[in-house]
Design a protein around this motif. Structure first.
Motif, mmCIF file in Angstrom:
data_model
loop_
_atom_site.group_PDB
_atom_site.id
_atom_site.type_symbol
_atom_site.label_atom_id
_atom_site.label_comp_id
_atom_site.label_asym_id
_atom_site.label_seq_id
_atom_site.Cartn_x
_atom_site.Cartn_y
_atom_site.Cartn_z
ATOM 1 N N GLY A 92 0.821 -1.218 0.000
ATOM 2 C CA GLY A 92 0.000 0.000 0.000
ATOM 3 C C GLY A 92 0.847 1.256 0.000
ATOM 4 N N ASP A 93 0.219 2.362 -0.361
ATOM 5 C CA ASP A 93 0.889 3.661 -0.402
ATOM 6 C C ASP A 93 -0.154 4.751 -0.168
ATOM 7 N N SER A 94 -0.084 5.375 1.000
ATOM 8 C CA SER A 94 -1.019 6.448 1.348
ATOM 9 C C SER A 94 -0.344 7.811 1.312
ATOM 10 N N SER A 95 0.819 7.892 0.673
ATOM 11 C CA SER A 95 1.599 9.130 0.724
ATOM 12 C C SER A 95 0.908 10.279 -0.004
ATOM 13 N N SER A 96 0.287 10.017 -1.141
ATOM 14 C CA SER A 96 -0.335 11.109 -1.896
ATOM 15 C C SER A 96 -1.479 11.739 -1.106
ATOM 16 N N TRP A 147 -10.573 21.561 1.600
ATOM 17 C CA TRP A 147 -10.652 20.796 2.849
ATOM 18 C C TRP A 147 -11.569 19.587 2.695
ATOM 19 N N LEU A 148 -12.664 19.750 1.970
ATOM 20 C CA LEU A 148 -13.562 18.621 1.723
ATOM 21 C C LEU A 148 -12.846 17.526 0.934
ATOM 22 N N VAL A 149 -12.145 17.933 -0.117
ATOM 23 C CA VAL A 149 -11.484 16.955 -0.993
ATOM 24 C C VAL A 149 -10.338 16.257 -0.267
ATOM 25 N N CYS A 150 -9.472 17.037 0.387
ATOM 26 C CA CYS A 150 -8.292 16.434 1.014
ATOM 27 C C CYS A 150 -8.659 15.596 2.235
ATOM 28 N N SER A 151 -9.692 16.000 2.972
ATOM 29 C CA SER A 151 -10.112 15.214 4.143
ATOM 30 C C SER A 151 -10.708 13.876 3.718
ATOM 31 N N ALA A 153 -9.974 12.315 0.906
ATOM 32 C CA ALA A 153 -8.858 11.520 0.391
ATOM 33 C C ALA A 153 -8.029 10.931 1.530
ATOM 34 N N TRP A 154 -7.762 11.731 2.551
ATOM 35 C CA TRP A 154 -6.957 11.250 3.672
ATOM 36 C C TRP A 154 -7.717 10.199 4.490
#
Length: 243
Positions: A92-96, A147-151, A153-154
């Motif tokens: 897995g890779d959650s870096s982006s 903030w909606l998009v990045c939250s 995604a995270w």
């Protein structure tokens, strides 16, 4: 019009400035809880019976920016329960997602500082121009959407992280060993991920705070003032005089 710096602390009593202070603080905590994280899970490999059999242990270490495919679970050729596993990385890779989240938080932190400087030192220019409030509104609204998009995604990236470092993910990563009938792989010590969970909550909290602030800034623009000043004033209908 005077355009020089004039320190004026009175805006600190207004919602426009108070919300920027809140945004600054939440942004600091948001990228701090995510960007400074490091942890490790202890993986136990049980040979035969979990009670009476032998136990081998591994450490699954991970940290920001959570490039799990670069984190070694097995550093070299190792034998577990008479089964050999070569160098093995986590999956897995959650870096982006993590870097996107932290990047938005840093941008909001910096913009909040700039906005506070303008409010406290150049409010006379801000109030007397159309450009300042409109630019402030557009940037604030855009950051609320970010903030909606990045939250989101995270939050998805955090799910990937939890799976990859949990029982199912570790068993899949060490399939050559854990799939054997006489071997059981289990995570016996979990790293605390409370701060990462908090970072996701703070991300969505920032969404609501910045969206609310966008409305406060909108009221400073000419679009809002024209909405009310442009309305026709009702006139009293004239009654014809009696003949």
């Amino acid at each position: 019009m005077m355009t020089g710096f004039r320190l004026n602390m009175s805006p600190l009593k207004e919602p426009l400035c108070i919300m920027k202070l809140v945004e600054w603080l939440i942004a600091v905590v948001a990228f701090g809880t995510c960007g400074s994280y490091s942890g490790s899970n202890v993986v136990s490999v049980f040979c035969g019976n979990e009670t009476n059999g032998t136990i081998e242990t591994l450490t699954a270490a991970f940290s920001y920016p959570f490039r799990l495919n670069e984190a070694l679970l097995v550093e070299g050729n190792m034998t577990f329960c008479n089964h050999t596993a070569g160098p093995t990385h986590l999956v897995g890779d959650s870096s982006s997602q993590a870097q996107f989240f932290v990047g938005v938080a840093v941008i909001c932190f910096l913009y909040s500082m700039v906005a506070l400087l303008v409010y406290l030192g150049y409010m006379h220019v801000y109030k007397d121009s159309d450009f300042g409030p409109i630019l402030d509104f557009l940037v604030t609204a855009a950051l609320a959407i970010l903030w909606l998009v990045c939250s989101s995604a995270w939050a998805k990236g955090l799910q990937t992280l939890k799976y990859a470092t949990g029982d199912a993910g570790i068993a899949s990563t060490l399939d050559v060993v854990c799939s054997q009938a006489d071997v059981t792989c289990r995570v016996t010590e979990f790293a605390g991920m409370r701060s990462l969970n908090i970072s996701v909550v703070l991300g969505y909290l920032n969404l609501f705070v910045w969206a609310g602030n966008a409305w406060s800034v909108y009221k400073e623009t000419r679009w809002h003032s024209k909405k009310y000043t442009g309305q026709p004033v009702p006139t009293r209908s004239q009654v014809p005089a009696p003949i």
